[in-house]
Design a protein around this motif. Structure first.
Motif, short mmCIF file in Angstrom:
data_model
loop_
_atom_site.label_atom_id
_atom_site.label_comp_id
_atom_site.label_asym_id
_atom_site.label_seq_id
_atom_site.Cartn_x
_atom_site.Cartn_y
_atom_site.Cartn_z
N GLY A 53 0.82 -1.21 0.00
CA GLY A 53 0.00 0.00 0.00
C GLY A 53 0.85 1.26 0.00
O GLY A 53 0.54 2.23 -0.71
N ASP A 54 1.92 1.25 0.79
CA ASP A 54 2.82 2.42 0.82
C ASP A 54 3.49 2.61 -0.54
O ASP A 54 3.67 3.75 -0.99
N SER A 55 3.87 1.51 -1.19
CA SER A 55 4.52 1.62 -2.50
C SER A 55 3.59 2.27 -3.51
O SER A 55 4.01 3.17 -4.26
N PHE A 56 2.33 1.86 -3.54
CA PHE A 56 1.38 2.46 -4.49
C PHE A 56 1.12 3.92 -4.16
O PHE A 56 1.00 4.75 -5.07
N ARG A 57 1.02 4.25 -2.88
CA ARG A 57 0.79 5.65 -2.51
C ARG A 57 1.96 6.53 -2.94
O ARG A 57 1.76 7.66 -3.43
N ILE A 58 3.18 6.03 -2.74
CA ILE A 58 4.36 6.80 -3.15
C ILE A 58 4.39 6.98 -4.67
O ILE A 58 4.63 8.09 -5.17
#
Length: 369
Positions: A53-58
């Motif tokens: 999830g953090d990867s997609f948000r970044i």
């Protein structure tokens, strides 16, 4: 009649033609979604694990400026730098290289009417190896700007030069044929390999020899943002051109005699296609070294799934080739903890058994059922 011609005339050749237009676009949409998910997973997994999830948000924030969740805190951590500057360019390069090798393999198999053809059949691999070996162990010295171009330039010149020599040899003494192309490729491959081995033998450079060995195995570790524009532009133009050539490519599958009845000058188109694939493959090889089996296995796999009509075959092969290399590169990074395998080793370990399975399961009929 060749295996390729027989496959073209089988009832399975028209299998993709009966697929509805909406079904085709639905498959392309599914493949696009799989590619996006694969990219997200690939940038998340590594020596430093980052939540998906953090990867997609970044990535969403970096690409569009849209903030989802607590973006400021994510940007302050090392994860944002790892994703954006290290993993994301590498994954994008893997997607482009995989798509390009699959596209070139598909074109080569149709152009030379040989199910064993791959992007390197014109001596591109041995020529690139010779050029890279020369650049690493000897260098360009004081030859102006060439001394600054390095291994990539040497590999491209070697690959393109070898392909041109093969095409000239195949065209001597009459019309170029698929048999003459294959035989000429074997000759040039042997000569380039011999010269490369000679340079390695006489060179007194242990580190350079190790670099040459690693380069011939293929790697995406050197992927940077500044490498992507050239590969992306070349791939974009190549895909745009070849996706507009399904009629000619389908005629090539049926052979020269059938093409004549359709009013297609296969000799001229074959030369053009071989020249373009040589340029594309040269650019790809110069960017990442030698990565085998992608251009050989993926076209066979896709023909078994969607048939041989290039209107549906080429787009599907491009998507799956890119997705395949993204996952292969991920395996190369994580298969052995704290060790990165050359990606060419992983593609060979996967492609070899897969090709043997296809031969045993389906018979040698160029991807037919």
């Amino acid at each position: 009649m060749s295996n390729l011609q027989a496959q073209a005339m089988r009832p399975g050749f028209d299998r993709a033609l009966v697929t509805t237009r909406y079904g085709f676009w639905f498959v392309q949409l599914i493949l696009a979604v799989i590619a996006i998910v694969s990219i997200g997973i690939a940038v998340s997994i590594g020596q430093v694990h980052i939540p998906l999830g953090d990867s997609f948000r970044i990535l969403i924030y970096k690409l569009s400026g849209i903030e989802i969740g607590d973006i400021p805190s994510l940007l302050q951590g090392q994860g944002a730098n790892i994703i954006w500057n290290i993993r994301f360019p590498r994954v994008l390069l893997a997607l482009l290289i995989g798509a390009g090798l699959s596209l070139c393999g598909s074109i080569m198999q149709a152009a030379v009417q040989n199910p064993l053809a791959d992007p390197y059949i014109l001596g591109v691999s041995s020529g690139a190896t010779l050029g890279a070996t020369f650049a690493i162990l000897i260098g360009f010295g004081s030859i102006g700007f060439l001394s600054q171009m390095g291994v990539a330039f040497g590999a491209f010149v070697g690959a393109f030069g070898a392909a041109m020599i093969v095409m000239v040899l195949a065209g001597l003494g009459g019309k170029m044929s698929s048999v003459k192309l294959v035989l000429s490729g074997m000759v040039v491959n042997a000569l380039c390999t011999a010269f490369a081995n000679f340079i390695i033998y006489v060179a007194n450079n242990t580190d350079g020899i190790r670099t040459v060995t690693f380069w011939t195995m293929g790697s995406l570790a050197a992927a940077k943002w500044d490498k992507l524009p050239l590969v992306a532009i070349v791939m974009g133009l190549a895909m745009l051109f070849f996706l507009l050539q399904p009629r000619i490519l389908n005629a090539m599958l049926m052979g020269d005699e059938a093409a004549v009845t359709l009013g297609v000058n296969l000799s001229a188109y074959r030369r053009l296609y071989l020249l373009l694939t040589a340029i594309i493959t040269g650019v790809l090889v110069a960017s990442c070294g030698m990565i085998g089996f992608v251009g050989l296995i993926i076209p066979h796999l896709i023909r078994g799934l969607v048939g041989s009509d290039h209107r549906r075959f080429l787009p599907t092969a491009v998507w799956i080739g890119g997705i395949f290399l993204v996952w292969t590169d991920l395996l190369a990074r994580v298969l052995i903890p704290k060790v990165e395998l050359p990606i060419g080793i992983v593609t060979a370990l996967i492609g070899g058994p897969l090709f043997m399975y296809m031969l045993i399961k389906k018979g040698y009929n160029f991807g037919g059922k």
